[in-house]
Structures are given as C-alpha cells and as structure tokens.
Design a protein around this motif. Structure first.
Motif, PDB file in Angstrom:
ATOM      1  N   GLY A 165      35.307  26.941  -2.626  1.00 16.80           N
ATOM      2  CA  GLY A 165      35.854  25.906  -1.759  1.00 16.80           C
ATOM      3  C   GLY A 165      35.883  24.561  -2.448  1.00 16.80           C
ATOM      4  O   GLY A 165      35.589  24.417  -3.622  1.00 16.80           O
ATOM      5  N   MET A 173      26.746  24.733  -2.511  1.00 15.03           N
ATOM      6  CA  MET A 173      26.257  25.186  -1.212  1.00 15.03           C
ATOM      7  C   MET A 173      24.971  25.978  -1.396  1.00 15.03           C
ATOM      8  O   MET A 173      24.657  26.441  -2.484  1.00 15.03           O
ATOM      9  CB  MET A 173      27.312  26.036  -0.502  1.00 15.03           C
ATOM     10  CG  MET A 173      27.643  27.364  -1.177  1.00 15.03           C
ATOM     11  SD  MET A 173      28.797  28.364  -0.203  1.00 15.03           S
ATOM     12  CE  MET A 173      30.276  27.377  -0.339  1.00 15.03           C
ATOM     13  N   GLN A 177      24.371  28.391   3.712  1.00 13.18           N
ATOM     14  CA  GLN A 177      25.742  27.915   3.933  1.00 13.18           C
ATOM     15  C   GLN A 177      26.771  28.962   3.521  1.00 13.18           C
ATOM     16  O   GLN A 177      27.799  29.136   4.188  1.00 13.18           O
ATOM     17  CB  GLN A 177      25.959  26.614   3.166  1.00 13.18           C
ATOM     18  CG  GLN A 177      25.175  25.438   3.729  1.00 13.18           C
ATOM     19  CD  GLN A 177      25.187  24.233   2.810  1.00 13.18           C
ATOM     20  OE1 GLN A 177      25.253  24.375   1.580  1.00 13.18           O
ATOM     21  NE2 GLN A 177      25.128  23.045   3.389  1.00 13.18           N
ATOM     22  N   LYS A 178      26.508  29.662   2.436  1.00 14.24           N
ATOM     23  CA  LYS A 178      27.408  30.725   1.988  1.00 14.24           C
ATOM     24  C   LYS A 178      27.473  31.823   3.048  1.00 14.24           C
ATOM     25  O   LYS A 178      28.542  32.318   3.396  1.00 14.24           O
ATOM     26  CB  LYS A 178      26.926  31.298   0.660  1.00 14.24           C
ATOM     27  CG  LYS A 178      27.739  32.486   0.132  1.00 14.24           C
ATOM     28  CD  LYS A 178      27.135  32.998  -1.170  1.00 14.24           C
ATOM     29  CE  LYS A 178      27.806  34.275  -1.650  1.00 14.24           C
ATOM     30  NZ  LYS A 178      29.172  34.023  -2.139  1.00 14.24           N
ATOM     31  N   GLU A 180      26.775  31.552   6.248  1.00 17.16           N
ATOM     32  CA  GLU A 180      27.445  31.040   7.446  1.00 17.16           C
ATOM     33  C   GLU A 180      28.958  31.077   7.268  1.00 17.16           C
ATOM     34  O   GLU A 180      29.696  31.473   8.184  1.00 17.16           O
ATOM     35  CB  GLU A 180      26.981  29.606   7.724  1.00 17.16           C
ATOM     36  CG  GLU A 180      27.621  28.981   8.967  1.00 17.16           C
ATOM     37  CD  GLU A 180      27.064  27.603   9.251  1.00 17.16           C
ATOM     38  OE1 GLU A 180      27.329  27.070  10.360  1.00 17.16           O
ATOM     39  OE2 GLU A 180      26.372  27.045   8.384  1.00 17.16           O
ATOM     40  N   ARG A 181      29.434  30.690   6.095  1.00 20.00           N
ATOM     41  CA  ARG A 181      30.874  30.671   5.840  1.00 20.00           C
ATOM     42  C   ARG A 181      31.453  32.083   5.874  1.00 20.00           C
ATOM     43  O   ARG A 181      32.553  32.297   6.380  1.00 20.00           O
ATOM     44  CB  ARG A 181      31.160  30.011   4.489  1.00 20.00           C
ATOM     45  CG  ARG A 181      32.620  30.035   4.092  1.00 20.00           C
ATOM     46  CD  ARG A 181      32.873  29.253   2.821  1.00 20.00           C
ATOM     47  NE  ARG A 181      32.633  27.823   3.019  1.00 20.00           N
ATOM     48  CZ  ARG A 181      32.888  26.896   2.094  1.00 20.00           C
ATOM     49  NH1 ARG A 181      33.385  27.249   0.927  1.00 20.00           N
ATOM     50  NH2 ARG A 181      32.640  25.628   2.335  1.00 20.00           N
ATOM     51  N   GLU A 182      30.713  33.051   5.346  1.00 21.35           N
ATOM     52  CA  GLU A 182      31.248  34.409   5.224  1.00 21.35           C
ATOM     53  C   GLU A 182      31.138  35.210   6.518  1.00 21.35           C
ATOM     54  O   GLU A 182      31.908  36.140   6.739  1.00 21.35           O
ATOM     55  CB  GLU A 182      30.530  35.153   4.093  1.00 21.35           C
ATOM     56  CG  GLU A 182      30.842  34.586   2.713  1.00 21.35           C
ATOM     57  CD  GLU A 182      30.134  35.334   1.597  1.00 21.35           C
ATOM     58  OE1 GLU A 182      29.263  36.184   1.905  1.00 21.35           O
ATOM     59  OE2 GLU A 182      30.430  35.061   0.426  1.00 21.35           O
TER      60      GLU A 182
END
Length: 276
Positions: A165, A173, A177-178, A180-182
């Motif tokens: 990103g 990150m 955070q990784k 959460e994004r995935e």
C-alpha cells in the motif's frame, strides 16, 4: 566447466601455495553466487549476511582441497559446490531459525517436504516414525515449527518486503495492521486463534500457488501423494503402478516426478512462504 587441471589439484592437495591460490580464484565466482543466492532466500538485508556466507564458503573450499579423493577436475568442482552449499545452509539456519540447532532446523525442513509445505503437518511428521532416527519429541517438533515461522507478535513492525500500500507501495505496518487489512477484523479484537486460522489460509494458498509452478506431471504426482483435490490419494511407492496407469505414464516416470517435484516444491515454497 573448470580450467583447473589434475596437476593443479594434486599440487593444491600437497599444500602448494600457487596451486591453492589457483583453486581459490577458480572457485570465487561459485562461492559469491551461492552466497548471494542464500542471502537473498533469507529475505533480509542481504549485504552483511552475504558477506558472512562468502567467508564461510571460502573456508569450506579450503577444507575441501585436502578432503577431495576423486579423479577429475569436474568432480572436484562438484564436490566443492556440495560442501560450500551445505556449509552456507548451516550458517543460514543458525541465523534464521532462532531457538533450535542447525540439525533440528534441517530435520524440520525434511519434515516440511513430507508435509507438502504445511508447517503444521510438518510438526506432526517431525514427531512421527516417518523421520526414522531423526524423529523429534512433540515438544522439540513444536519448537522447530515456531522457529521456522519466526517469532510473531501483533506489534511487530513488518520488514520492507512485507510492506504494502501507500504511494510508493512501501507503507510500514505492524502484523496486527496487516491482519486487519487482509481479514477486516479490527486490530483490537484480534486473538491468537485468529492469527493461527489466517496463517493456515495463507499457507494453503501458498501450497497451491507453489504446486502451480511445477510441471503438470510433478504437480499431479505430489497431489496424489497427499490426496489434494481433485486428485485421489495414492500411497507413494505402494500405489505407484496404479497411479502410473491412471496418468498414462511409467512407474519410473512417476517416481522421477515425485523426486524432482518434491525438491523443486521445497525450494519454491521456502522462497515464498516467509510472509507469515
């Protein structure tokens, strides 16, 4: 190909300084290439590691000179290549497998091949009779699996290779955070069970991606050995004749596909599976 001669190798074995220097010069490009390869496969800042591996390779070359008992320059270079690679892999395992010995790390990699790249299955294999005299205790196998995965924690800052990103594609990150994004799960609600479940999904995807990089025959034979859909399960060895008949191949071709495919799978999987 090598420009070394029988005379030079014999002289080097007798500690002739000029001949030893010739061997070192002749093998320097091999040592450097192997060091770059293994440092790159570790997916870390490779400069320091590559330098360490290069030094390890040079020492291995020196040791090989006196130990070689073959009869051709080509055999001599092949002998050096094997021992340089083995020495570098030992160093690499010590650097990237914290908490376990290099021998245990190597044994777990063997179990990983038996498990078609799934480290959770590899943990089970490592503690089973399939490992022969290298069988681990369940606790040792668990430690080896944790070491192979690396020590993950939710606030761990991901390495540059794991960033994604952002305007330049390198937005820093954390692991949380990784995740959460995935997955869409808020970071504050993530549990260890969530991490384990998502990791299994990533591993399964990686297994199929790696299988897809093999030849059609190798892929089919490996899938048959583990019953990976849509291929039915065939017991390696015992069912090779039946599998060969179903594939329109010979028993020898099935066995060759299994041997070469397993080796290639292990190389590709280890190169791409460190993301989790």
């Amino acid at each position: 190909m090598t420009y070394l001669t029988h005379t030079q190798i014999a002289a080097a074995k007798s500690n002739d300084l000029e001949a030893v220097s010739s061997v070192i010069r002749e093998t320097e490009s091999l040592v450097s290439a192997r060091a770059r390869h293994y440092a790159g496969s570790a997916m870390e800042n490779g400069n320091t590691l590559a330098e360490d591996l290069t030094q390890t390779g040079r020492i291995a070359v020196w040791q090989c000179i006196s130990k070689f008992d073959g009869d051709t320059p080509q055999a001599f270079m092949a002998y050096i290549d094997r021992h340089v690679s083995a020495a570098m892999l030992d160093v690499l395992r010590a650097e990237t497998r914290p908490g376990v010995t290099a021998r245990a790390a190597k044994d777990f990699e063997a179990a990983l091949v038996l498990a078609a790249g799934d480290p959770y299955e590899a943990e089970r294999f490592a503690a089973s009779d399939a490992m022969g005299d290298r069988k681990m205790t369940p606790g040792h196998a668990y430690s080896a699996r944790l070491s192979w995965h690396g020590l993950d924690y939710l606030d761990r800052q991901l390495s540059p290779d794991e960033f994604e990103g952002g305007e330049d594609g390198r937005e820093p990150m954390t692991l949380a955070q990784k995740f959460e994004r995935e997955t869409g799960t808020p970071a504050e609600l993530i549990t260890a069970a969530d991490i384990a479940s998502h990791r299994r999904t990533v591993i399964r995807d990686q297994v199929h991606k790696t299988l897809g990089a093999l030849s059609e025959r190798q892929r089919h034979v490996l899938k048959a050995g583990f019953g990976i859909a849509p291929v039915a399960i065939y017991q390696p060895g015992a069912d090779d004749d039946e599998l060969a008949a179903d594939m329109g191949a010979t028993r020898y071709q099935v066995q060759q596909a299994r041997t070469k495919g397993s080796k290639r799978f292990a190389e590709l999987y280890r190169a791409g599976a460190r993301a989790w």
